[in-house]
Design a protein around this motif. Structure first.
Motif, PDB file in Angstrom:
ATOM      1  N   ALA A 141      69.013  84.668  94.859  1.00  0.00           N
ATOM      2  CA  ALA A 141      68.336  85.525  93.873  1.00  0.00           C
ATOM      3  C   ALA A 141      66.944  84.986  93.541  1.00  0.00           C
ATOM      4  CB  ALA A 141      69.181  85.637  92.614  1.00  0.00           C
ATOM      5  N   LEU A 142      66.821  83.657  93.460  1.00  0.00           N
ATOM      6  CA  LEU A 142      65.520  83.069  93.123  1.00  0.00           C
ATOM      7  C   LEU A 142      64.545  83.100  94.295  1.00  0.00           C
ATOM      8  CD1 LEU A 142      66.603  79.967  90.996  1.00  0.00           C
ATOM      9  CD2 LEU A 142      65.300  81.942  90.191  1.00  0.00           C
ATOM     10  N   SER A 143      65.061  83.267  95.509  1.00  0.00           N
ATOM     11  CA  SER A 143      64.189  83.224  96.698  1.00  0.00           C
ATOM     12  C   SER A 143      63.231  84.403  96.742  1.00  0.00           C
ATOM     13  CB  SER A 143      65.035  83.223  97.970  1.00  0.00           C
ATOM     14  OG  SER A 143      65.516  84.532  98.229  1.00  0.00           O
ATOM     15  N   LYS A 144      63.561  85.456  96.019  1.00  0.00           N
ATOM     16  CA  LYS A 144      62.779  86.702  95.990  1.00  0.00           C
ATOM     17  C   LYS A 144      62.811  87.436  97.337  1.00  0.00           C
ATOM     18  CE  LYS A 144      59.635  85.280  92.289  1.00  0.00           C
ATOM     19  NZ  LYS A 144      60.667  85.406  91.301  1.00  0.00           N
ATOM     20  N   ARG A 145      63.654  86.981  98.236  1.00  0.00           N
ATOM     21  CA  ARG A 145      63.778  87.702  99.516  1.00  0.00           C
ATOM     22  C   ARG A 145      64.852  88.791  99.430  1.00  0.00           C
ATOM     23  NH1 ARG A 145      62.865  82.456 101.712  1.00  0.00           N
ATOM     24  NH2 ARG A 145      65.089  82.069 101.878  1.00  0.00           N
ATOM     25  N   HIS A 146      65.566  88.835  98.297  1.00  0.00           N
ATOM     26  CA  HIS A 146      66.641  89.825  98.137  1.00  0.00           C
ATOM     27  C   HIS A 146      66.453  90.534  96.793  1.00  0.00           C
ATOM     28  CE1 HIS A 146      68.299  87.609 101.442  1.00  0.00           C
ATOM     29  NE2 HIS A 146      68.107  86.505 100.736  1.00  0.00           N
ATOM     30  N   ASP A 147      66.612  91.843  96.816  1.00  0.00           N
ATOM     31  CA  ASP A 147      66.462  92.605  95.570  1.00  0.00           C
ATOM     32  C   ASP A 147      67.669  92.393  94.667  1.00  0.00           C
ATOM     33  OD1 ASP A 147      63.963  93.995  96.219  1.00  0.00           O
ATOM     34  OD2 ASP A 147      65.148  94.885  97.819  1.00  0.00           O
ATOM     35  N   ALA A 148      68.811  92.112  95.279  1.00  0.00           N
ATOM     36  CA  ALA A 148      70.031  91.846  94.498  1.00  0.00           C
ATOM     37  C   ALA A 148      70.954  90.990  95.348  1.00  0.00           C
ATOM     38  CB  ALA A 148      70.727  93.156  94.136  1.00  0.00           C
ATOM     39  N   VAL A 149      71.916  90.397  94.675  1.00  0.00           N
ATOM     40  CA  VAL A 149      72.904  89.569  95.375  1.00  0.00           C
ATOM     41  C   VAL A 149      74.296  90.064  94.963  1.00  0.00           C
ATOM     42  CG1 VAL A 149      73.817  87.235  95.674  1.00  0.00           C
ATOM     43  CG2 VAL A 149      71.352  87.587  95.397  1.00  0.00           C
ATOM     44  N   VAL A 150      75.158  90.163  95.964  1.00  0.00           N
ATOM     45  CA  VAL A 150      76.544  90.576  95.726  1.00  0.00           C
ATOM     46  C   VAL A 150      77.437  89.360  95.966  1.00  0.00           C
ATOM     47  CG1 VAL A 150      78.381  92.159  96.460  1.00  0.00           C
ATOM     48  CG2 VAL A 150      75.973  92.889  96.582  1.00  0.00           C
ATOM     49  N   ALA A 151      78.245  88.997  94.969  1.00  0.00           N
ATOM     50  CA  ALA A 151      79.107  87.817  95.077  1.00  0.00           C
ATOM     51  C   ALA A 151      80.546  88.250  95.346  1.00  0.00           C
ATOM     52  CB  ALA A 151      79.034  87.013  93.784  1.00  0.00           C
ATOM     53  N   LEU A 152      81.114  87.734  96.434  1.00  0.00           N
ATOM     54  CA  LEU A 152      82.464  88.137  96.835  1.00  0.00           C
ATOM     55  C   LEU A 152      83.367  86.915  96.982  1.00  0.00           C
ATOM     56  CD1 LEU A 152      81.469  90.563  99.732  1.00  0.00           C
ATOM     57  CD2 LEU A 152      81.908  91.169  97.339  1.00  0.00           C
ATOM     58  N   GLY A 153      84.563  87.000  96.429  1.00  0.00           N
ATOM     59  CA  GLY A 153      85.502  85.894  96.580  1.00  0.00           C
ATOM     60  C   GLY A 153      86.857  86.300  96.027  1.00  0.00           C
ATOM     61  N   CYS A 154      87.763  85.348  96.042  1.00  0.00           N
ATOM     62  CA  CYS A 154      89.118  85.653  95.579  1.00  0.00           C
ATOM     63  C   CYS A 154      89.751  84.400  94.983  1.00  0.00           C
ATOM     64  CB  CYS A 154      89.937  86.154  96.762  1.00  0.00           C
ATOM     65  SG  CYS A 154      91.673  86.419  96.358  1.00  0.00           S
ATOM     66  N   VAL A 155      90.164  84.513  93.731  1.00  0.00           N
ATOM     67  CA  VAL A 155      90.868  83.414  93.078  1.00  0.00           C
ATOM     68  C   VAL A 155      92.230  83.948  92.629  1.00  0.00           C
ATOM     69  CG1 VAL A 155      90.738  81.595  91.348  1.00  0.00           C
ATOM     70  CG2 VAL A 155      88.621  82.625  92.194  1.00  0.00           C
ATOM     71  N   ILE A 156      93.281  83.317  93.164  1.00  0.00           N
ATOM     72  CA  ILE A 156      94.645  83.766  92.849  1.00  0.00           C
ATOM     73  C   ILE A 156      95.323  82.662  92.044  1.00  0.00           C
ATOM     74  CG2 ILE A 156      96.864  84.479  93.816  1.00  0.00           C
ATOM     75  CD1 ILE A 156      95.296  85.356  96.337  1.00  0.00           C
TER      76      ILE A 156
END
Ligand code: INI
Length: 156
Positions: free
Chosen positions: A69-84
């Motif tokens: 996000a701070l790199s300014k190379r992406h307009d947005a960041v999507v975070a994907l993961g799974c905690v069970i």
């Protein structure tokens, strides 16, 4: 006079999106990634404008999302993961660090960082949210990213 209401549209043409996906519980995470990529492409985001960063587990997501996000190379960041929860004694700790870290990445960068992490009691609940009857949280998070980028553009 009616209030002026702004809401982001969902057109992804020309948007650059970073995706962070963790490997822990990869059976679920890969379904979330499929959903997110499908959503981005169907809404017009070009393959070349998507960067996928793979990380070991949920605890590595915030720092990676922050960096993208701070790199300014992406307009947005999507975070994907799974905690069970399962047998995990530190489930609460992982979830709260994750939520706090993702929120911090968004606030520090001023860019949308959307939460596509499935946090559940059981594997079955996780499956339901990764492409079965509960929809796909990866798709939802990708759509939220597009909406937020377009909202911010209209606010600017
Ligand atoms: N990481 C996850 O993404 N999901 C989990 O359910 C999980 N559990 O249960 O512990 C998990 N732990 C690993 C953690 O995110 C880090 O990758 C690891 O501690 C190395 O820093």
């Amino acid at each position: 006079m009616a209030p002026r209401v702004l809401a982001g549209h969902l057109n992804g043409n020309g948007l650059r999106i970073g995706v962070v996906v963790s490997r822990f519980n990869d059976f679920i995470c890969e379904r979330l990634l499929d959903g997110a990529l499908d959503c981005l492409k169907r809404h017009g985001v070009a393959d070349g404008d998507i960067l996928v960063a793979r990380v070991p587990g949920a605890l590595e997501i915030p720092v990676t999302a922050r960096r993208l996000a701070l790199s300014k190379r992406h307009d947005a960041v999507v975070a994907l993961g799974c905690v069970i929860r399962g047998e995990t004694s530190h489930y609460e700790q992982v979830c709260s660090e994750l939520a706090r870290g993702i929120a911090a990445a968004a606030l520090e960068s001023g860019r949308p960082v959307t939460f596509g992490v499935v946090t559940t009691e059981t594997l079955m609940q996780a499956i339901e949210r990764a492409g079965a009857k509960g929809g796909n949280r990866g798709w939802d998070a990708a759509l939220a990213a597009l909406e937020m980028v377009n909202l911010f553009k209209s606010l600017d």
